[in-house]
Design an enzyme around this catalytic site. Structure first.
Site, short mmCIF file in Angstrom:
data_model
loop_
_atom_site.label_atom_id
_atom_site.label_comp_id
_atom_site.label_asym_id
_atom_site.label_seq_id
_atom_site.Cartn_x
_atom_site.Cartn_y
_atom_site.Cartn_z
N GLN A 29 10.83 2.69 0.65
CA GLN A 29 10.57 1.37 1.22
C GLN A 29 11.54 0.31 0.72
O GLN A 29 11.41 -0.87 1.07
CB GLN A 29 9.14 0.94 0.88
CG GLN A 29 8.06 1.92 1.26
CD GLN A 29 7.84 2.02 2.75
OE1 GLN A 29 8.50 1.36 3.55
NE2 GLN A 29 6.91 2.86 3.16
N LEU A 47 0.81 -1.21 0.00
CA LEU A 47 0.00 0.00 0.00
C LEU A 47 0.86 1.27 0.00
O LEU A 47 0.42 2.31 -0.48
CB LEU A 47 -0.95 -0.01 1.20
CG LEU A 47 -1.94 -1.17 1.24
CD1 LEU A 47 -2.76 -1.13 2.53
CD2 LEU A 47 -2.86 -1.14 0.02
N ASP A 48 2.07 1.18 0.54
CA ASP A 48 2.99 2.33 0.53
C ASP A 48 4.18 1.98 -0.37
O ASP A 48 5.30 1.77 0.09
CB ASP A 48 3.45 2.66 1.94
CG ASP A 48 4.19 4.00 2.00
OD1 ASP A 48 4.14 4.76 1.02
OD2 ASP A 48 4.85 4.28 3.02
N PHE A 49 3.92 1.92 -1.67
CA PHE A 49 4.92 1.48 -2.65
C PHE A 49 5.70 2.72 -3.10
O PHE A 49 5.36 3.38 -4.08
CB PHE A 49 4.21 0.83 -3.84
CG PHE A 49 5.10 -0.01 -4.71
CD1 PHE A 49 4.91 -1.37 -4.80
CD2 PHE A 49 6.11 0.57 -5.46
CE1 PHE A 49 5.71 -2.15 -5.62
CE2 PHE A 49 6.92 -0.20 -6.27
CZ PHE A 49 6.72 -1.57 -6.37
N ARG A 50 6.79 3.02 -2.38
CA ARG A 50 7.61 4.18 -2.69
C ARG A 50 9.08 3.80 -2.60
O ARG A 50 9.43 2.83 -1.93
CB ARG A 50 7.31 5.35 -1.74
CG ARG A 50 5.88 5.87 -1.83
CD ARG A 50 5.61 6.93 -0.77
NE ARG A 50 4.23 7.36 -0.81
CZ ARG A 50 3.78 8.36 -1.58
NH1 ARG A 50 4.62 9.00 -2.37
NH2 ARG A 50 2.51 8.71 -1.56
#
Length: 300
Positions: A76, A70-73
């Site tokens: 990460q 969900l926090d694909f940055r």
């Protein structure tokens, strides 16, 4: 999962402030800096994208089902020995969104939106997989793959990049992660990413055979320690160190630089097996070196 950060150990420890504290010991990785990555060679960036494709494939077919980040940055991820690995799985989810109609399967991104079909089971089809895929496109592929790519690979790379960014084109087209993985792995097994066929290799060798005899003098077990000039992209920040398929490609590169008067074949290779070569602007000082071969341009 080899694409995830490796866990070496962990322990629980009670604290006065925080009960049931968990401490983990993981492998050491380098933070992902996109600007720094753009300054590296295309071959290294290709390796990072390849490791990302493996991660996408694993997430789409994990033992838990299809997993989405969900926090694909970039923050990460880290780089470990040239490979991209995900470090933070706190925001991972295995739940496909429930729906009653296609309008419930709406994915919104800054640049474009997608609507996926709602299955008869009341789940948005492949939403986890497609969310990961599009985020990989907008944060990684679109920057790392086309920039300074070998000309022979650009049509295929354009196809891959466009497919990841338009996986729901015309409302029904599907572009699975497995298809991208297959094409990447085919490139990985190629003996030379910058040469697209055996025919091309033979033509290059035939064209350069006379040039090698007439214009370059071979000096075995020799090295030129100085006479550096800078080129881009280079594996060495103070000189021109590039990867080549063979001596014929080194000749083509040296001939393309007006300041190049010699080049040195080393015994080092890149992760794809391509040989590292130093390109020099003169050959006034040659020293013995059993692990290198120097080629000196004798005429223009």
């Amino acid at each position: 999962c080899l694409c995830c950060f490796q866990l070496y150990g962990y322990c629980y420890q009670d604290s006065n402030d925080i009960p049931d504290t968990l401490t983990t010991i993981t492998e050491l990785g380098s933070p992902l800096e996109m600007i720094q990555l753009l300054q590296t060679s295309w071959e290294d960036r290709f390796r990072i994208c390849l490791s990302l494709v493996r991660l996408l494939h694993y997430l789409a077919h994990s033992p838990l089902g299809s997993v989405t980040l969900l926090d694909f940055r970039p923050r990460q991820f880290v780089i470990v020995d040239g490979e991209l690995k995900v470090t933070d799985l706190d925001d991972a989810s295995v739940e496909e969104s429930s729906c009653t109609s296609n309008s419930d399967c709406f994915m919104e991104f800054p640049a474009r939106n997608f609507t996926l079909p709602c299955s008869v089971e009341g789940r948005c089809q492949s939403m986890n997989e497609k969310r990961n895929l599009y985020n990989a496109y907008r944060f990684f592929f679109t920057y790392l793959l086309p920039h300074s790519a070998p000309s022979s690979l650009r049509p295929l790379l354009d196809k891959i990049v466009n497919a990841t960014g338009n996986h729901n084109k015309h409302g029904n087209a599907k572009y699975q992660v497995t298809a991208i993985c297959t094409e990447y792995l085919a490139l990985e097994l190629s003996p030379s990413p910058s040469v697209n066929s055996e025919f091309t290799q033979k033509c290059v060798k035939s064209a350069n055979a006379h040039k090698l005899d007439s214009f370059y003098r071979r000096v075995p077990e020799a090295f030129i320690p100085d006479e550096n000039y800078r080129c881009w992209p280079s594996y060495h920040h103070k000189g021109c160190l590039l990867s080549v398929f063979d001596v014929n490609e080194a000749i083509e590169i040296c001939d393309s630089y007006s300041q190049c008067k010699a080049f040195v074949l080393t015994n080092q290779t890149t992760w794809t097996g391509r040989q590292l070569v130093f390109f020099k602007m003169a050959s006034n000082h040659i020293v013995p070196d059993p692990d290198k071969i120097t080629y000196v341009k004798v005429t223009d």
